[in-house]
Every structure is written in structure tokens, then in C-alpha cells.
Design an enzyme around this catalytic site. Sequence first.
Site, mmCIF file in Angstrom:
data_model
loop_
_atom_site.group_PDB
_atom_site.id
_atom_site.type_symbol
_atom_site.label_atom_id
_atom_site.label_comp_id
_atom_site.label_asym_id
_atom_site.label_seq_id
_atom_site.Cartn_x
_atom_site.Cartn_y
_atom_site.Cartn_z
ATOM 1 N N TYR A 274 -14.461 -2.177 8.338
ATOM 2 C CA TYR A 274 -13.157 -1.780 8.526
ATOM 3 C C TYR A 274 -12.592 -2.142 9.924
ATOM 4 C CZ TYR A 274 -9.089 1.400 8.807
ATOM 5 O OH TYR A 274 -7.840 1.971 8.987
ATOM 6 N N GLY B 26 0.808 -1.099 -0.002
ATOM 7 C CA GLY B 26 0.059 -0.205 -0.020
ATOM 8 C C GLY B 26 0.812 1.181 -0.156
#
Length: 265
Positions: free
Chosen positions: A200, A51
Site C-alpha cells: 500500500y 471508489g
Amino acid sequence: LVGTRVNRSGGRPSASNLASECKYISGYSAIMNSDSASDSHHNFRIGWVTGAGRGIGRAIAMELAARDFVVWLTDIDSAGIEATENAILRMGGSCFTRLCDVSVPSQVKDALDAIVAHSGRIDLLVNNAGIVHTDELLELPFETWRRVMSVNADGVFLTSQATARQMIEQSKNIELDRRGLIINIGSRGAEMGRPLRAAYGASKAVVKHLTMSLAVTFRSHAVAATLICPGEVLEGMIREIIEQEARLSGLDAIDVEKAALATIP
């Protein structure tokens, strides 16, 4: 084994501030202070940041490059990792890029194989890749739930397992004499309920427990694992979350941002 870091410098939290905080975590100095002076790339420290295309991942990658790491950048965003690569090269650092979806086992394997084939080993893994969706819990599609879990939780499992296996194997090489360190980027969202971030928060709770399991499992080997739980870092993904929550709640984005900042100790 697990440390929660918050913004120490005051003001608006940023990815660069978080990257500089890495020096406080367990096992960091063992990697950062190892000798790396030689012409061969096999004598530089080798790091992998997932990422790495924006925000926290980009900032950590740049911090590692500034500390003479050869940094491998992976992301699903080709433009993002190219921008990170250019930023590192402008500062005189060394890096390589590769597209990789951490939720796909074959792509994780191929990425690690490329790192080891080129650099001979891996010293540091930073699991930063993650996604978020803001949905009302009763309206949250199962497909969205699974996608968040596959990237945020499965991805950390896949990369950590593969990298730990490689680190343990290379620790048997007396000539390398290297420790390995796995840093997982968690979230304070794992400790609190959020009405629009159920998937999340649940995924980051998995990351927290997995990190503890990694730490106790590999403590007899030359591999350490630790967790960083950032607060609201107002760059990259968090900026998107604020805009999404503003649309769903009917509030102004500035008010949502102020509420987010108010949660930081």
C-alpha cells in the site's frame, strides 16, 4: 502542486471532514466558482469520483453534489455506489453510477466515454479508488502486491491519462472555456514504512510522484493536478485495516486504533 492535508477540526478524523478540506487545494476555486446556472446539463460542472462506494469517496461525492456538480460515481461495489447515489438523491443532488475497475484499461475508457457522451465534457476527476492488504513483508504474495499496485497506482495512471487527454481537448473549445482539475488521493503512508502495509505504501508513493509529473506536464494546458494525503480516516477501508492489523498483531482493535490516532499531528 502537491499539498498534504490533515484533520483541522480536531477530534476523530472523518471522511466528511476531509471532503470539506478540498476547498484549500490548488485549482479548486477555479472549478468550484465557475458559472453553472442554466437548464442544460452541459452548463453544470461535471465530476468523476472513483471508489465512490464508501468512506472518503462517498463523502467527496456528496460534497460535490452539494456544490451543484453532476457527479459520476464509479466503483466495483454495486451496493456501495447505489447507497452513495441514494444519499445524493435524498439531498437533491444529481449523479450517475457505473461499475468500473480502474485497473482495467477498457473499463476506464468505457466509463470516461459514457461521461463525455452524456455530459459533453469532464471538469473534475477525483482518483480515490484504492485497496489495501495487511501482510508481513516476508509472507506477502506477489499476486497480492500486483493487485494493490494495479488498483492504487495503475488505476490512477489510467484514469488520469485518459481524463487529462479529454480535458486538454475540450480546453480548445472556446465556448466551453473550462479548466480541468485532477485530484489524487494519496496517503501519508507514502512517507513512512509500515511493517504490514508495504504494498500500500509503495503504491501511494507512485501516486505522489505521478501527481507531480501530471502537474508539471500539463501546466501549460488548462489542467491542474494536485494530491491530498489524508491521515487515518476511521471509516471504510481504514476500519478494515485496523481489524486486520489487530488480528495479525494479537492486539485489541481499540489499541490499534489509538496507535493510529497517535500518528495524526
